[in-house]
Design a protein around this motif. Structure first.
Motif, PDB file in Angstrom:
ATOM      1  N   LYS A 115      19.565  22.953  -8.973  1.00 12.41           N
ATOM      2  CA  LYS A 115      18.887  23.819  -9.937  1.00 12.41           C
ATOM      3  C   LYS A 115      17.463  24.147  -9.470  1.00 12.41           C
ATOM      4  O   LYS A 115      17.025  25.296  -9.561  1.00 12.41           O
ATOM      5  CB  LYS A 115      18.856  23.135 -11.303  1.00 12.41           C
ATOM      6  CG  LYS A 115      18.342  24.007 -12.413  1.00 12.41           C
ATOM      7  CD  LYS A 115      18.462  23.270 -13.738  1.00 12.41           C
ATOM      8  CE  LYS A 115      17.885  24.105 -14.860  1.00 12.41           C
ATOM      9  NZ  LYS A 115      17.916  23.396 -16.121  1.00 12.41           N
ATOM     10  N   GLU A 116      16.752  23.153  -8.952  1.00 10.53           N
ATOM     11  CA  GLU A 116      15.391  23.384  -8.455  1.00 10.53           C
ATOM     12  C   GLU A 116      15.389  24.375  -7.295  1.00 10.53           C
ATOM     13  O   GLU A 116      14.537  25.256  -7.224  1.00 10.53           O
ATOM     14  CB  GLU A 116      14.741  22.065  -8.028  1.00 10.53           C
ATOM     15  CG  GLU A 116      14.337  21.189  -9.188  1.00 10.53           C
ATOM     16  CD  GLU A 116      13.881  19.807  -8.765  1.00 10.53           C
ATOM     17  OE1 GLU A 116      13.860  19.500  -7.546  1.00 10.53           O
ATOM     18  OE2 GLU A 116      13.560  19.003  -9.672  1.00 10.53           O
TER      19      GLU A 116
ATOM     20  N   GLU B 182      16.071  27.838  -8.695  1.00 14.31           N
ATOM     21  CA  GLU B 182      14.872  28.341  -9.374  1.00 14.31           C
ATOM     22  C   GLU B 182      13.803  28.768  -8.390  1.00 14.31           C
ATOM     23  O   GLU B 182      13.070  29.727  -8.629  1.00 14.31           O
ATOM     24  CB  GLU B 182      14.342  27.301 -10.352  1.00 14.31           C
ATOM     25  CG  GLU B 182      15.227  27.147 -11.571  1.00 14.31           C
ATOM     26  CD  GLU B 182      14.859  25.958 -12.457  1.00 14.31           C
ATOM     27  OE1 GLU B 182      13.995  25.138 -12.065  1.00 14.31           O
ATOM     28  OE2 GLU B 182      15.474  25.834 -13.539  1.00 14.31           O
ATOM     29  N   SER B 183      13.721  28.073  -7.254  1.00 15.10           N
ATOM     30  CA  SER B 183      12.736  28.463  -6.233  1.00 15.10           C
ATOM     31  C   SER B 183      13.091  29.816  -5.634  1.00 15.10           C
ATOM     32  O   SER B 183      12.209  30.580  -5.238  1.00 15.10           O
ATOM     33  CB  SER B 183      12.611  27.410  -5.136  1.00 15.10           C
ATOM     34  OG  SER B 183      13.724  27.444  -4.263  1.00 15.10           O
TER      35      SER B 183
ATOM     36  N   GLU C  77      14.381  32.240  -7.342  1.00 12.41           N
ATOM     37  CA  GLU C  77      13.971  33.220  -8.351  1.00 12.41           C
ATOM     38  C   GLU C  77      12.475  33.506  -8.286  1.00 12.41           C
ATOM     39  O   GLU C  77      12.037  34.592  -8.602  1.00 12.41           O
ATOM     40  CB  GLU C  77      14.344  32.714  -9.734  1.00 12.41           C
ATOM     41  CG  GLU C  77      15.824  32.677  -9.976  1.00 12.41           C
ATOM     42  CD  GLU C  77      16.210  31.984 -11.266  1.00 12.41           C
ATOM     43  OE1 GLU C  77      15.313  31.553 -12.017  1.00 12.41           O
ATOM     44  OE2 GLU C  77      17.402  31.857 -11.517  1.00 12.41           O
ATOM     45  N   SER C  78      11.689  32.496  -7.898  1.00 10.97           N
ATOM     46  CA  SER C  78      10.231  32.693  -7.876  1.00 10.97           C
ATOM     47  C   SER C  78       9.735  33.327  -6.582  1.00 10.97           C
ATOM     48  O   SER C  78       8.561  33.653  -6.470  1.00 10.97           O
ATOM     49  CB  SER C  78       9.525  31.345  -8.102  1.00 10.97           C
ATOM     50  OG  SER C  78       9.796  30.472  -7.026  1.00 10.97           O
TER      51      SER C  78
END
Length: 160
Positions: A151-152, A155-156, A158-159
């Motif tokens: 998940k991390e 999410e990275s 996405e950023s």
């Protein structure tokens, strides 16, 4: 190898799972597949490090005998072969493009089973935990940390 990819790509996955209905997406009236590209990229990143050229061959083995960019164990290779109805070899697992397609097809197989059994698609969490802990991985506490890492990484992305 090309014939394996073609055979797998054309495979219609309509086998219903005999296991309990997995944790599924609850918030969609029309099923939408999880973002397999993002999920597969994250799993590959955790298993073998930063993305590499698609023509790369991964010959290193892990401590438990896992092989390739997705660190597939021999028992998982057998599971994937059975589910997908094709013979998978270690040569397939060390080839980035082939192993990535095999993982995608395996996840599609799982998605179809969930859809047929419950009318809903599995979550990214379910697929990641299954990948890490085997067919009952979603019920194993030890796979929660793996999911957190996946998940991390997602999410990275996405950023960026």
């Amino acid at each position: 190898m090309t014939s394996i990819l073609l055979a797998i790509s054309g495979l219609v996955l309509l086998i219903i799972s005999a296991s309990a209905v997995p944790r599924v997406q609850e918030d969609h009236t029309t099923p939408e597949p999880p973002s397999l590209n993002r999920l597969i990229d994250a799993i590959q990143m955790i298993e073998s490090g930063p993305k590499r050229p698609s023509n790369m061959v991964f010959l290193e083995r892990g401590a438990a005998g896992e092989i390739g960019p997705f660190q597939i164990l021999p028992i998982m290779m057998d599971e994937m072969s059975n589910c997908l109805g094709v013979e998978i070899t270690e040569n397939d697992l060390v080839d980035y493009r082939i192993s990535r397609q095999l993982v995608r097809n395996y996840f599609n197989y799982i998605c179809m089973n969930c859809l047929e059994a419950s009318g809903k698609l599995p979550t990214e969490e379910y697929l990641a935990r299954l990948w890490n802990g085997g067919y009952n991985g979603v019920n194993k506490v030890g796979t929660l940390l793996y999911w957190k890492k996946v998940k991390e990484v997602m999410e990275s992305y996405e950023s960026d």
